[in-house]
Every structure is written in C-alpha cells, then in structure tokens.
Design a protein around this motif. Structure first.
Motif, mmCIF file in Angstrom:
data_model
loop_
_atom_site.group_PDB
_atom_site.id
_atom_site.type_symbol
_atom_site.label_atom_id
_atom_site.label_comp_id
_atom_site.label_asym_id
_atom_site.label_seq_id
_atom_site.Cartn_x
_atom_site.Cartn_y
_atom_site.Cartn_z
ATOM 1 N N LEU A 187 0.810 -1.212 0.000
ATOM 2 C CA LEU A 187 0.000 0.000 0.000
ATOM 3 C C LEU A 187 0.845 1.264 0.000
ATOM 4 C CD1 LEU A 187 -2.751 -1.034 2.571
ATOM 5 C CD2 LEU A 187 -2.826 -1.179 0.078
ATOM 6 N N LEU A 188 2.134 1.139 0.275
ATOM 7 C CA LEU A 188 3.008 2.310 0.277
ATOM 8 C C LEU A 188 3.424 2.695 -1.133
ATOM 9 C CD1 LEU A 188 4.510 4.314 2.145
ATOM 10 C CD2 LEU A 188 6.434 2.718 2.125
ATOM 11 N N THR A 189 3.723 1.701 -1.967
ATOM 12 C CA THR A 189 4.210 1.968 -3.322
ATOM 13 C C THR A 189 3.152 1.761 -4.398
ATOM 14 O OG1 THR A 189 4.984 -0.313 -3.588
ATOM 15 C CG2 THR A 189 6.519 1.273 -2.617
ATOM 16 N N GLY A 190 2.120 0.974 -4.101
ATOM 17 C CA GLY A 190 1.101 0.697 -5.103
ATOM 18 C C GLY A 190 1.386 -0.518 -5.965
ATOM 19 N N TRP A 191 2.452 -1.244 -5.684
ATOM 20 C CA TRP A 191 2.757 -2.452 -6.452
ATOM 21 C C TRP A 191 1.982 -3.636 -5.886
ATOM 22 C CZ3 TRP A 191 5.199 -2.992 -10.965
ATOM 23 C CH2 TRP A 191 6.008 -1.939 -11.418
ATOM 24 N N ILE A 192 1.455 -4.460 -6.787
ATOM 25 C CA ILE A 192 0.767 -5.683 -6.393
ATOM 26 C C ILE A 192 1.297 -6.836 -7.235
ATOM 27 C CG2 ILE A 192 -1.341 -4.453 -5.736
ATOM 28 C CD1 ILE A 192 -2.606 -5.534 -8.347
ATOM 29 N N ALA A 193 1.105 -8.040 -6.738
ATOM 30 C CA ALA A 193 1.344 -9.257 -7.511
ATOM 31 C C ALA A 193 0.010 -9.974 -7.635
ATOM 32 C CB ALA A 193 2.377 -10.147 -6.822
ATOM 33 N N ALA A 194 -0.326 -10.408 -8.839
ATOM 34 C CA ALA A 194 -1.624 -11.035 -9.078
ATOM 35 C C ALA A 194 -1.447 -12.253 -9.979
ATOM 36 C CB ALA A 194 -2.595 -10.044 -9.712
ATOM 37 N N ARG A 195 -2.332 -13.218 -9.792
ATOM 38 C CA ARG A 195 -2.342 -14.424 -10.621
ATOM 39 C C ARG A 195 -3.636 -14.432 -11.426
ATOM 40 N NH1 ARG A 195 -0.964 -17.821 -7.114
ATOM 41 N NH2 ARG A 195 1.162 -18.225 -7.844
ATOM 42 N N PHE A 196 -3.510 -14.646 -12.735
ATOM 43 C CA PHE A 196 -4.658 -14.620 -13.640
ATOM 44 C C PHE A 196 -4.888 -16.012 -14.222
ATOM 45 C CE2 PHE A 196 -3.042 -10.326 -13.517
ATOM 46 C CZ PHE A 196 -4.186 -9.552 -13.449
ATOM 47 N N GLY A 197 -6.131 -16.450 -14.189
ATOM 48 C CA GLY A 197 -6.499 -17.726 -14.782
ATOM 49 C C GLY A 197 -5.727 -18.879 -14.174
ATOM 50 N N SER A 198 -5.225 -19.739 -15.051
ATOM 51 C CA SER A 198 -4.482 -20.920 -14.607
ATOM 52 C C SER A 198 -2.979 -20.703 -14.669
ATOM 53 C CB SER A 198 -4.862 -22.122 -15.485
ATOM 54 O OG SER A 198 -4.557 -21.849 -16.854
ATOM 55 N N GLU A 199 -2.545 -19.453 -14.801
ATOM 56 C CA GLU A 199 -1.113 -19.181 -14.887
ATOM 57 C C GLU A 199 -0.435 -19.540 -13.567
ATOM 58 O OE1 GLU A 199 -0.601 -15.152 -15.976
ATOM 59 O OE2 GLU A 199 -1.692 -15.308 -17.863
ATOM 60 N N SER A 200 0.720 -20.159 -13.673
ATOM 61 C CA SER A 200 1.446 -20.557 -12.469
ATOM 62 C C SER A 200 2.260 -19.413 -11.892
ATOM 63 C CB SER A 200 2.372 -21.744 -12.778
ATOM 64 O OG SER A 200 3.296 -21.399 -13.809
#
Length: 257
Positions: A25-38
């Motif tokens: 929340l300090l920098t605004g960077w997130i990591a996300a997983r989409f669909g079936s991607e590993s």
C-alpha cells in the motif's frame, strides 16, 4: 474505495479476472495471478489499468488507501469509550526507520511505559502495508463496528478489562479524534533533528495516514493525561547551569571599601 489485500479479485483489460497475491500500500505495487497461470504478474496500481471485479476503478494515485491502521483504531477506541470501555488506550510510536508506525492497544491501569502486552493487541504499519488487517480475525476494510465485534470474539477477557471509567483520558481522546480523524493520527514520541536542541513543551506529533495529504495545520495536540507524571517536573528545558571558572570571575566587579 474498497479494500486492497491479498485475496481481492481484480480485473485487467488484457488479462481478465485475477486474484491479488501480494500488495504494498506504500508503493502501489501488487502481484496477481490470472487464470491458470502458475506465475504471478507484477502490476502498479498507479499506471496499469486494473479494476475491482465489479468494474470499479482503482484510483490509487488520486484516492490512495490508508497505509497505516491508526485512524481506524482511533475510531474504534472512541466508540468503545462511548460504550463504557474507557480503560482502553492506544499507544503509537514510530519505528527506527521512520517509514512506519507501531501501535499497541492496552487495558486496565493507565501506565504509558509499563503497558501490558496481549497477543493480537499490537502491530505495525509495516505489516498492515502488505495485509491491511489488525490481526484479531477482522477482514480488510472492516467497519468500526465490525472491528469491535471481531475484537470481542477474539479476546473477550482482554476487552472486559477495559470496562471502567477514565473520564480525563476519554475527554482528551475525544478531542484528539475530533481534530485528527479521518486523515491523521497522533504519535507519542518527541522527534528531534540530529544535533538540534530539545524543544520546550513540544506538541504531540501528528502524521497523515495516507499519501497525498497536506501537513496537519489544525490545533496543537496536548499530551495525554498521565504523560506529564513520567517526569518529576513539567517537560521543559532545564535552567542553564551556573558557571564558576575561577577566583577572578568570583571577584569580578568587586570594589574594596
């Protein structure tokens, strides 16, 4: 804006629906997983076109979320004071890095230095920054009432110790909340620039809980009741010491009869 936390479902115009696995929340960077991607995909909420699952835009730059929980904790403590739990206190102070602030809720005797520690009743903005929960079974973005309900379920014995009257502190805390909420918090520390002298009767430091807010320009915040009792005298600079450098100075200006 809705809560941003691990597990939040998002939508990306090129990737489709995904789930946040990590957030800052300090920098605004997130990591996300989409669909079936590993593998996860790193995204920045300020530049990448990311939305909540219902289509609501994530306006991280224009409406950043709270990066510290202290304002939410202050609102919760104020509500509990009104319900008769006046022996509940919130201590906040900065980490050595100066980037985050710690918090500690305690009950019972009002002793700012010898505070009782209970599991789940303390935390840091550094932890909240990557998972915006308090740690007592609450959910991200929980309202004040939901926070109280979660705390009562998590540790009813600890909360019961807050029952009682402390009218001086309750009145002080209500005034502080009126001046600071919802954008600012207090910090019970005495900052000083390296090499700078102590400041006489410094006001309580006030810190913004989210980015983009101007410096606090409201009334000065007094120290809480019981704080001045930590010293034998009022918190002011000591008088300069008497300097005696020798006999010549002692008899300076002396005129024989």
């Amino acid at each position: 804006m809705k809560a941003l936390a691990p597990g939040t479902v998002i939508f990306h115009r090129h990737r489709g629906y995904g789930v946040i696995t990590a957030v800052n929340l300090l920098t605004g960077w997130i990591a996300a997983r989409f669909g079936s991607e590993s593998r996860t995909l790193d995204l920045n909420l300020s530049t990448d076109d990311v939305q909540f699952a219902d289509g609501e835009a994530i306006l991280f730059r224009r409406a950043p979320p709270d990066r510290m929980p202290h304002a939410r904790l202050m609102a919760m403590v104020r509500e509990l004071h009104a319900a008769g739990y006046q022996k509940l206190y919130l201590y906040a102070w900065p980490k050595a890095s100066g980037l985050h602030w710690r918090w500690h809720l305690f009950t019972g005797a009002r002793d700012w230095m010898q505070r009782p520690w209970r599991e789940g009743w303390y935390g840091s903005g550094a932890d909240y920054n990557v998972n915006p929960v308090m740690g007592w079974g609450d959910t991200p973005g929980a309202s004040t009432g939901e926070l109280i309900d979660a705390l009562a379920r998590f540790d009813p014995q600890g909360l019961a110790q807050a029952l009682g009257r402390d009218e001086d502190h309750t009145a002080w805390f209500a005034r502080v909340c009126e001046h600071l909420l919802p954008n600012y918090m207090y910090s019970l520390d005495m900052p000083r620039e390296p090499g700078a002298p102590l400041q006489e009767k410094p006001p309580v430091p006030v810190v913004a809980v989210r980015a983009g807010l101007p410096a606090y320009a409201g009334p000065a915040i007094d120290w809480p009741p019981g704080w001045s009792g930590l010293w034998l005298h009022e918190h002011v600079l000591p008088a300069p010491a008497i300097r005696i450098t020798g006999e010549a100075e002692l008899v300076k200006g002396y005129q024989p009869p």
